[in-house]
Design an enzyme around this catalytic site. Sequence first.
Site, PDB file in Angstrom:
ATOM      1  N   TYR A 109     -52.771  11.328  -3.480  1.00  0.00           N
ATOM      2  CA  TYR A 109     -52.350  10.583  -3.054  1.00  0.00           C
ATOM      3  C   TYR A 109     -51.089  10.627  -1.884  1.00  0.00           C
ATOM      4  CZ  TYR A 109     -52.621   6.656   0.939  1.00  0.00           C
ATOM      5  OH  TYR A 109     -52.719   6.317   1.985  1.00  0.00           O
ATOM      6  N   GLU A 197     -51.905  10.093   6.942  1.00  0.00           N
ATOM      7  CA  GLU A 197     -52.468   9.641   5.389  1.00  0.00           C
ATOM      8  C   GLU A 197     -52.661  11.502   4.842  1.00  0.00           C
ATOM      9  OE1 GLU A 197     -54.674   6.577   3.874  1.00  0.00           O
ATOM     10  OE2 GLU A 197     -56.583   7.791   4.435  1.00  0.00           O
TER      11      GLU A 197
END
Length: 393
Positions: A109, A197
């Site tokens: 992530y 993101e």
Amino acid sequence: MNLHEFQAKAVLRDYGIVTPRGVVITAADQCAVAVSELGGDAWVAKAQIHAGGRGKAGGVKLCRSLDELSAAANALLGSRLTTYQNAPDGQPVNQLLIEETLPIARELYLSITVDRAAEKIGLVASASGGMDIEEVARSEPEKILKEWVNPVTGLMDYQGRNLAFGLGLAGGQIGAFVTLVKTLYRVFLEKDLALLEINPLIVTSDGQIMPLDCKMGVEDNALYRQKVLAEISDETQIDPKEAEAHAHDVNYIALNGNIGCMVNGAGLAMATMDLIKLSGGMPANFLDVGGGATAATVSQAFKIILSDPNVKAILINIFGGIMRCDIIAQGVIDAVKDVGVTIPVVVRLEGTNVELGRKMLADAVAELGLPIIASNDLDEAARQAVAAAGEQT
């Protein structure tokens, strides 16, 4: 303003970042063309909506044949996909991104956002990427890595290496990760993003690092200089009430409750919603009419709130500083009459000319029988709104 995944990845490719090959389709009969272009024996069909949680909601399908892909496209295109981020109404699926499959060894992530507490741009990373990253952040916060960027020096190489080491990368992957992070930081700045993101950021079986998904949010106040991005905004993904509010310079965000809120000032609006929750109710919206609200603004705000069929009561909380309470009171009275409001309207006024404003509301109730409930205390107003909404259900 949010971008679709395929749009965000196009931005990344403009900066030299490699992403999975993909084809955007708008009809199921285009699947054959996509398969022909991509090759291979398996593909991923990804619903393009402005919300996360698509995988868990069935919006991402692994397909191992053209028939499977066509069936997935038929099921998704034209539907409304509901995730935990856009419940209860979901958003329309008008486009699918068909992508090649890749051999995934690890899912990481990575995100870049503005950390308002630190007053800096922050990089957030985790070795536990994928669909459950929110749960990881809640239950195992120690697995979330952070670096804050000094606006004077910019992102430094050592900060990229710190994240790379924390993610367990090794060898040439460290240099590749540092280069990727620096490029993403450049994208963030040059495109005036509020959020970038990558989830997941994958490590392939042959050691390559690549964004498998990408979410971008552009700062609305910078759209005047991001005209290319502004032109590709997908208005179908925006709640119609929010679009109408934007057109009238009213700050409105739809929520899932049944008590409509009309407040002047964002901080006061947040406090009002908190008190509704504390009183056992649920706000139906955030709505800030601003310090310069007029009777016309109030009337338009009423129309927007009432366009939500879930609203059973309205709570108006106005602090009259720039705008006098008597002017707001007149706007409320006019709007209730003109719009034809029949549900209870709880009004709490405070500030300049408050006594005159309260008298005007009381006279309107006595003379015209308008469904207005005046309150002098915010806690009391919140409780009255919750009770009024309960009586309407």
